[in-house]
Motif scaffolding. Structure first.
Motif, mmCIF file in Angstrom:
data_model
loop_
_atom_site.group_PDB
_atom_site.id
_atom_site.type_symbol
_atom_site.label_atom_id
_atom_site.label_comp_id
_atom_site.label_asym_id
_atom_site.label_seq_id
_atom_site.Cartn_x
_atom_site.Cartn_y
_atom_site.Cartn_z
ATOM 1 N N MET A 1 0.834 -1.206 0.000
ATOM 2 C CA MET A 1 0.000 0.000 0.000
ATOM 3 C C MET A 1 0.860 1.244 0.000
ATOM 4 O O MET A 1 0.534 2.245 -0.655
ATOM 5 N N ASP A 2 1.942 1.217 0.751
ATOM 6 C CA ASP A 2 2.863 2.337 0.852
ATOM 7 C C ASP A 2 3.573 2.560 -0.482
ATOM 8 O O ASP A 2 3.529 3.647 -1.072
ATOM 9 N N ALA A 3 4.228 1.528 -0.988
ATOM 10 C CA ALA A 3 5.101 1.678 -2.149
ATOM 11 C C ALA A 3 4.342 2.050 -3.414
ATOM 12 O O ALA A 3 4.874 2.757 -4.272
ATOM 13 N N CYS A 4 3.090 1.598 -3.550
ATOM 14 C CA CYS A 4 2.371 1.849 -4.797
ATOM 15 C C CYS A 4 2.005 3.309 -4.968
ATOM 16 O O CYS A 4 1.620 3.720 -6.061
ATOM 17 N N VAL A 5 2.146 4.114 -3.922
ATOM 18 C CA VAL A 5 1.851 5.544 -4.050
ATOM 19 C C VAL A 5 2.780 6.185 -5.069
ATOM 20 O O VAL A 5 2.358 7.048 -5.848
ATOM 21 N N ASP A 6 4.055 5.770 -5.107
ATOM 22 C CA ASP A 6 5.001 6.418 -6.010
ATOM 23 C C ASP A 6 5.869 5.431 -6.783
ATOM 24 O O ASP A 6 6.858 5.845 -7.403
ATOM 25 N N HIS A 7 5.518 4.132 -6.773
ATOM 26 C CA HIS A 7 6.300 3.140 -7.494
ATOM 27 C C HIS A 7 5.397 2.056 -8.053
ATOM 28 O O HIS A 7 4.225 1.945 -7.671
ATOM 29 N N CYS A 8 5.950 1.229 -8.906
ATOM 30 C CA CYS A 8 5.327 -0.026 -9.298
ATOM 31 C C CYS A 8 6.443 -1.017 -9.574
ATOM 32 O O CYS A 8 7.632 -0.688 -9.455
ATOM 33 N N GLY A 9 6.106 -2.253 -9.894
ATOM 34 C CA GLY A 9 7.113 -3.248 -10.227
ATOM 35 C C GLY A 9 8.144 -3.428 -9.131
ATOM 36 O O GLY A 9 7.810 -3.603 -7.962
ATOM 37 N N ASP A 10 9.419 -3.375 -9.506
ATOM 38 C CA ASP A 10 10.483 -3.602 -8.532
ATOM 39 C C ASP A 10 10.560 -2.517 -7.481
ATOM 40 O O ASP A 10 11.106 -2.749 -6.401
ATOM 41 N N GLY A 11 10.020 -1.341 -7.747
ATOM 42 C CA GLY A 11 9.947 -0.333 -6.703
ATOM 43 C C GLY A 11 9.081 -0.792 -5.542
ATOM 44 O O GLY A 11 9.347 -0.440 -4.384
ATOM 45 N N ILE A 12 8.050 -1.592 -5.835
ATOM 46 C CA ILE A 12 7.198 -2.176 -4.793
ATOM 47 C C ILE A 12 7.840 -3.427 -4.205
ATOM 48 O O ILE A 12 7.891 -3.601 -2.987
ATOM 49 N N TYR A 13 8.354 -4.293 -5.070
ATOM 50 C CA TYR A 13 8.947 -5.544 -4.572
ATOM 51 C C TYR A 13 10.095 -5.268 -3.608
ATOM 52 O O TYR A 13 10.289 -6.001 -2.633
ATOM 53 N N ALA A 14 10.855 -4.206 -3.874
ATOM 54 C CA ALA A 14 11.989 -3.889 -3.009
ATOM 55 C C ALA A 14 11.515 -3.552 -1.601
ATOM 56 O O ALA A 14 12.148 -3.964 -0.613
ATOM 57 N N GLU A 15 10.402 -2.801 -1.473
ATOM 58 C CA GLU A 15 9.931 -2.486 -0.127
ATOM 59 C C GLU A 15 9.327 -3.712 0.548
ATOM 60 O O GLU A 15 9.473 -3.880 1.771
ATOM 61 N N ILE A 16 8.660 -4.558 -0.203
ATOM 62 C CA ILE A 16 8.165 -5.798 0.401
ATOM 63 C C ILE A 16 9.343 -6.602 0.949
ATOM 64 O O ILE A 16 9.275 -7.158 2.058
ATOM 65 N N PHE A 17 10.445 -6.642 0.200
ATOM 66 C CA PHE A 17 11.631 -7.378 0.649
ATOM 67 C C PHE A 17 12.172 -6.805 1.950
ATOM 68 O O PHE A 17 12.378 -7.545 2.927
ATOM 69 N N THR A 18 12.411 -5.492 2.011
ATOM 70 C CA THR A 18 13.014 -4.922 3.219
ATOM 71 C C THR A 18 12.049 -4.965 4.396
ATOM 72 O O THR A 18 12.459 -5.230 5.527
ATOM 73 N N ALA A 19 10.756 -4.736 4.159
ATOM 74 C CA ALA A 19 9.787 -4.783 5.254
ATOM 75 C C ALA A 19 9.698 -6.179 5.846
ATOM 76 O O ALA A 19 9.644 -6.357 7.078
ATOM 77 N N ALA A 20 9.676 -7.204 4.987
ATOM 78 C CA ALA A 20 9.587 -8.585 5.467
ATOM 79 C C ALA A 20 10.848 -8.971 6.231
ATOM 80 O O ALA A 20 10.781 -9.610 7.290
ATOM 81 N N LEU A 21 12.020 -8.604 5.703
ATOM 82 C CA LEU A 21 13.273 -8.932 6.379
ATOM 83 C C LEU A 21 13.338 -8.278 7.754
ATOM 84 O O LEU A 21 13.686 -8.919 8.759
ATOM 85 N N GLU A 22 12.977 -6.997 7.817
ATOM 86 C CA GLU A 22 13.059 -6.273 9.089
ATOM 87 C C GLU A 22 12.025 -6.775 10.087
ATOM 88 O O GLU A 22 12.297 -6.868 11.291
#
Length: 517
Positions: free
Chosen positions: A156-177
């Protein structure tokens, strides 16, 4: 019929949690300050400590202060009442940074291209860049030990200003953290995060490359150059390579806080972001009590903002204040979702939880299937979604299919009538009106084909009138379309001189002194 057994929620000691949350934000400040003067460099660095005069204060960093906007959104709405549209409205009110995807998102939302269209449209250069994954810590801290929930909010956060890998990257860091609150093994944390993004996305490719270089005993500088080569077609300031640099710092740093940060920052590119994220991850793993004082003392515990309007933002002044507010919000989220790990005064007990964390099926089925081309509208009796087959930015005569669906409608066996008001010369096949029959599943869908005519203005808003069969009053929504090529955007080459001027301006505002770069 067997009864579904739901395991009891995990339990996290609140004092340990507080230390980890403090460590997260303290590490974020440290890494962001360390990397700020080198942002935009394209060559390998060789730093081993802060290079600027800090005067006991951290550098202002949008990586952290953008998350203060989400903090306010959570406090004013409750986490589970948020959606991407609400976050978009907070973005419009509080985000002042004009840079790249931040400004593009504001322009799109102002034109009616609301999230997730705001991250998809007119954003080819920056849709896969770094602005989203750098702001994942708030979701990890609100949902510790719950990477699926952290991933849901990261989307929900990332899609405001990204799509594709811009979203996947935040899912990756959020899940890891998120997982780092209950799991210490770094390789396992990487696996947990990879399980929640597509196997073949560019972010996953970079992370896997960084991990394989480390496993093969390749030195970190060579590994860094391979990451640069792997992402050369994307250009600089893009998420895949920079997330790879974060992984390099974590793996090659071997648990040493300063060494890990310096490796990430010495990789170059978006150095304040990579340093800040490495600092946040290690801050969660070690807690603030485990961070070296030599890194804390030069910057203290303040929070300095750079990209947000502080009027009515109620921004916390220190990492302690920020952490306490997040802890309160986390406890409130537990009341909204009883399955979340609970904060308790007793010992931490995560029996069985860590074994389940590598299963990313929920995210893959429920989050990764979401489309950045799907615009939703809340109705009194359900939710309407318009999914563009191609792009809301189109041209006269360019056909595309639109999938129209009604969901969350509690009124079974009703008809929803759709009446489109089309401008002259526009066509909709099979016709300008449709009927959707809502049955026992509370949803219905239909696909139509739109053929745009001439655009009387750069943006056209098709009026769609909706009637539920037993209601007299209609609902109206406006479906946005834009003329491709009608949106002009300033292109700023991110030179060393531009970067230096930008940081000097921020530094003057915050009373800091940056050396000539």
């Amino acid at each position: 019929m067997p009864i579904l057994e739901i395991p009891p929620p995990a339990q996290i000691n609140i004092h340990e949690f507080r230390d980890k949350v403090l460590g997260c934000w303290q590490g974020k400040n440290i890494g962001g300050t360390l990397g700020a003067p080198m942002e935009g460099t394209r060559q390998l660095g060789d730093i081993s400590f802060y290079t600027q005069e800090t005067a006991g204060r951290p550098a202002p960093n949008d990586d952290l202060d953008l998350q203060l906007v989400w903090l306010l959104a959570v406090e004013q709405n409750g986490a589970y009442r948020l959606n991407e549209r609400i976050l978009g409205e907070y973005w419009m009110r509080y985000i002042t940074g004009p840079w790249n995807e931040y400004g593009t998102a504001k322009g799109n939302i102002a034109a009616g291209l609301c999230p997730p269209l705001s991250g998809f449209c007119n954003n080819a250069e920056w849709q896969n860049s770094n602005g989203a994954w750098i702001r994942s810590e708030i979701w990890a801290c609100l949902f510790p030990g719950a990477p699926d929930e952290a991933a849901r909010f990261a989307w929900m956060d990332a899609c405001v200003d990204h799509c594709g890998d811009g979203i996947y990257a935040e899912i990756f860091t959020a899940a890891l953290e998120s997982a780092a609150f209950v799991e210490q093994d770094l390789l396992r944390l990487i696996d947990i995060a990879l399980a929640r993004i597509p196997d073949d996305c560019r972010t996953a490719r970079s992370v896997k490359l960084a991990r394989s270089c480390h496993q093969e005993g390749i030195d970190w500088r060579t590994a860094r150059n391979r990451l640069v080569e792997e992402s050369a077609d994307l250009g600089w300031f893009q998420a895949p390579a920079n997330v790879g640099f974060v992984v390099l710092g974590l793996l090659y740093g071997q648990g040493d806080f300063g060494k890990s940060l310096c490796i990430a920052v010495n990789c170059g590119d978006d150095t304040d972001c990579t340093g800040a994220t490495v600092g946040a991850v290690l801050g969660i793993l070690k807690g603030r009590s485990g961070l070296p004082q030599r890194w804390i003392e030069p910057i203290g515990n303040e929070i300095k903002t750079a990209a947000v309007s502080t009027l009515w933002l109620f921004a916390p002044a220190t990492v302690e204040e920020l952490s306490e507010r997040i802890i309160r919000d986390k406890q409130y989220a537990e009341k909204e979702n009883p399955l979340l790990p609970r904060l308790i005064d007793g010992p931490t007990c995560c029996a069985g939880l860590t074994e389940r964390l590598t299963d990313g099926s929920i995210v893959r089925e429920r989050i990764l299937t979401r489309s950045s081309r799907r615009l939703t509208f809340n109705l009194p009796w359900g939710e309407l979604a318009i999914e563009y087959g191609q792009n809301p930015m189109t041209s006269p005569g360019e056909r595309q299919k639109l999938r129209i669906s009604v969901t969350e409608c509690p009124h079974n066996n009703r008809l929803v009538r759709l009446d489109w008001k089309l401008p002259e010369g526009w066509e909709l096949h099979p016709g300008p009106g449709q009927l959707l029959q809502v049955k026992q599943r509370m949803e219905a869908a239909i696909t139509v084909e739109l053929v745009p005519g001439e655009f009387p203005a750069p943006m056209v808003y098709l009026q769609l009138e909706l009637h539920l069969s037993d209601r007299l009053a209609p609902c109206w929504i406006a479906v946005p379309f834009g003329l491709r090529g009608a949106v002009g955007q300033e292109h700023q080459v991110y030179t060393e001189e531009y970067k230096d001027a930008e940081y000097r301006q921020i530094a003057r505002f915050n009373g800091l002194n940056y050396p000539q770069i």
